[in-house]
Scaffold this motif. Structure first.
Motif, mmCIF file in Angstrom:
data_model
loop_
_atom_site.group_PDB
_atom_site.id
_atom_site.type_symbol
_atom_site.label_atom_id
_atom_site.label_comp_id
_atom_site.label_asym_id
_atom_site.label_seq_id
_atom_site.Cartn_x
_atom_site.Cartn_y
_atom_site.Cartn_z
ATOM 1 N N LEU A 1 0.813 -1.009 -0.001
ATOM 2 C CA LEU A 1 -0.047 0.028 -0.131
ATOM 3 C C LEU A 1 0.952 1.363 0.148
ATOM 4 N N LEU A 2 2.134 1.267 0.986
ATOM 5 C CA LEU A 2 2.685 2.310 0.875
ATOM 6 C C LEU A 2 3.389 2.511 -0.382
ATOM 7 N N LEU A 3 4.024 1.301 -1.047
ATOM 8 C CA LEU A 3 4.514 1.733 -2.398
ATOM 9 C C LEU A 3 3.685 2.338 -3.446
ATOM 10 N N THR A 4 2.259 1.663 -3.291
ATOM 11 C CA THR A 4 1.049 2.212 -4.410
ATOM 12 C C THR A 4 0.975 3.824 -3.866
ATOM 13 N N MET A 5 0.818 4.044 -2.903
ATOM 14 C CA MET A 5 0.493 5.456 -2.766
ATOM 15 C C MET A 5 1.772 6.398 -2.971
ATOM 16 N N SER A 6 2.900 5.844 -3.008
ATOM 17 C CA SER A 6 4.093 6.560 -3.338
ATOM 18 C C SER A 6 3.906 6.736 -4.784
ATOM 19 N N ILE A 7 3.675 5.682 -5.493
ATOM 20 C CA ILE A 7 3.768 5.808 -6.882
ATOM 21 C C ILE A 7 2.762 6.679 -7.289
ATOM 22 N N LEU A 8 1.513 6.690 -6.799
ATOM 23 C CA LEU A 8 0.469 7.346 -7.451
ATOM 24 C C LEU A 8 0.451 8.723 -7.052
ATOM 25 N N PHE A 9 0.929 9.205 -5.690
ATOM 26 C CA PHE A 9 0.522 10.452 -5.347
ATOM 27 C C PHE A 9 1.622 11.096 -4.801
ATOM 28 N N PHE A 10 2.988 10.528 -4.819
ATOM 29 C CA PHE A 10 4.042 11.295 -4.095
ATOM 30 C C PHE A 10 5.234 11.408 -4.925
ATOM 31 N N SER A 11 6.181 10.544 -4.849
ATOM 32 C CA SER A 11 7.427 10.584 -5.631
ATOM 33 C C SER A 11 7.275 10.045 -7.248
ATOM 34 N N GLY A 12 6.090 9.488 -7.518
ATOM 35 C CA GLY A 12 5.983 8.626 -8.815
ATOM 36 C C GLY A 12 5.442 9.356 -9.601
ATOM 37 N N ILE A 13 4.225 8.987 -10.047
ATOM 38 C CA ILE A 13 3.480 9.578 -11.188
ATOM 39 C C ILE A 13 3.155 11.015 -11.402
ATOM 40 N N THR A 14 2.865 11.584 -9.958
ATOM 41 C CA THR A 14 2.391 12.762 -9.865
ATOM 42 C C THR A 14 3.442 13.796 -10.334
#
Length: 325
Positions: free
Chosen positions: A225-238
């Motif tokens: 979940l942390l990895l998913t949130m990071s990718i979707l909302f923080f250091s990744g796609i955003t």
């Protein structure tokens, strides 16, 4: 009947959580002090991938049970970690510079915070596997294993192909000033993240096959979940969408590419482009946060009339962007 103790040869705790945290923190700090002393950023991503490899091998050996599931989890983790660490090290050595750390690597505390956060991410992401590798009693093969192995294999193939395609595209001088839209990148704006999420949710699925012995261990779902949130909302796609919009927003074919290309999941452009916006928003993660409309500017600031508009190259507006954009 009480559940069996995960490991008779415990170190710090019977579930290897303390050991996992200390080893992860030690690896990241060793690389941090080296990178900080030399003011370099070439080992940052390498240390991230290496952390998973070291944890997998160490916990498997210390657990000492070597169940088939544990061995396979260790092998899969090493495949993922070695590939990622090797690829990112090769890429940064070729590029020579990581613009993410401009103004950061020179400031000790800011650089340290990044490395501490990276250690925490590795520790939490690996937590489901930590529990599984500490388990003394094996569980029968289940549908979770089949699902998890399939997800991992598909994910690793997607992530590997996506990285190779983008690296080759960015190193072709003919593509300078254009975004990668070949191969898997025609079907997704971030197929490498598609692969990464499939890998780690797959590993969680396999690990969870033993959690019925200690149901509280399902709390380790916080890892994927942390990895998913990071990718979707923080250091990744955003972050990457913002950078891409800053560079390419005024190119007409870029707007078409955004309209018909999924941000994450691999979907044929003809199908995705025809879907209603509400479907894209709710089901396919086309989030408002991924839209960053740009204002055309002249030397005096934002333009107020269409007659005054002129094209401004993205290289003039935004410099030293990471190669991943």
């Amino acid at each position: 009947m009480s559940a069996p103790t995960p490991s008779e040869n415990t170190i710090l705790d019977p579930y290897f959580l303390g050991l996992s945290f200390l080893v992860t923190f030690a690896i990241q700090m060793v690389f941090f002090f080296a990178a900080s002393a030399l003011k370099m950023d070439k080992v940052t991503d390498f240390a991230y991938g290496l952390g998973f490899v070291v944890l997998g091998v160490l916990l498997l050996v210390l657990g000492g049970t070597f169940h088939t599931r544990q061995i396979l989890l260790c092998i899969l983790t090493c495949l993922w970690g070695v590939r990622l660490a090797g690829y990112l090290l090769f890429r940064i050595l070729k590029i020579g510079h990581d613009a993410r750390f401009d103004g950061v690597r020179e400031v000790f505390w800011r650089f340290l915070i990044f490395w501490v956060f990276q250690a925490v991410v590795v520790f939490i992401t690996y937590m489901p596997l930590t529990f599984c590798l500490a388990q003394k009693v094996d569980s029968p093969y289940s549908w979770r294993d089949s699902l998890g192995y399939a997800m991992f294999v598909v994910g690793l193939i997607i992530e590997t192909i996506a990285d190779q395609q983008k690296f080759a595209y960015r190193n072709d001088a003919a593509n300078k000033g254009h975004w990668c839209d070949v191969g898997l990148w025609k079907w997704s704006r971030h197929p490498n993240y598609t692969g990464e999420l499939l890998c780690w949710w797959g590993l969680f699925s396999v690990s969870s096959a033993v959690f019925h012995l200690h149901p509280w261990q399902f709390v380790s779902i916080i890892g994927p979940l942390l990895l998913t949130m990071s990718i979707l909302f923080f250091s990744g796609i955003t972050r990457l969408e913002r950078m891409a919009d800053e560079r390419y927003w005024f190119q007409p074919d870029y707007q078409q590419y955004r309209k018909q290309t999924s941000p994450l999941w691999l979907i044929p452009p003809a199908i995705y482009g025809a879907l209603p916006v509400i479907v894209k928003r709710v089901l396919l993660l086309e989030l408002p946060a991924y839209e960053n409309p740009q204002e055309e500017k002249n030397d005096d600031g934002p333009l107020s009339s269409a007659g005054d508009k002129q094209s401004v190259s993205c290289d003039e507006k935004t410099t030293l962007l990471p190669d991943s954009v």
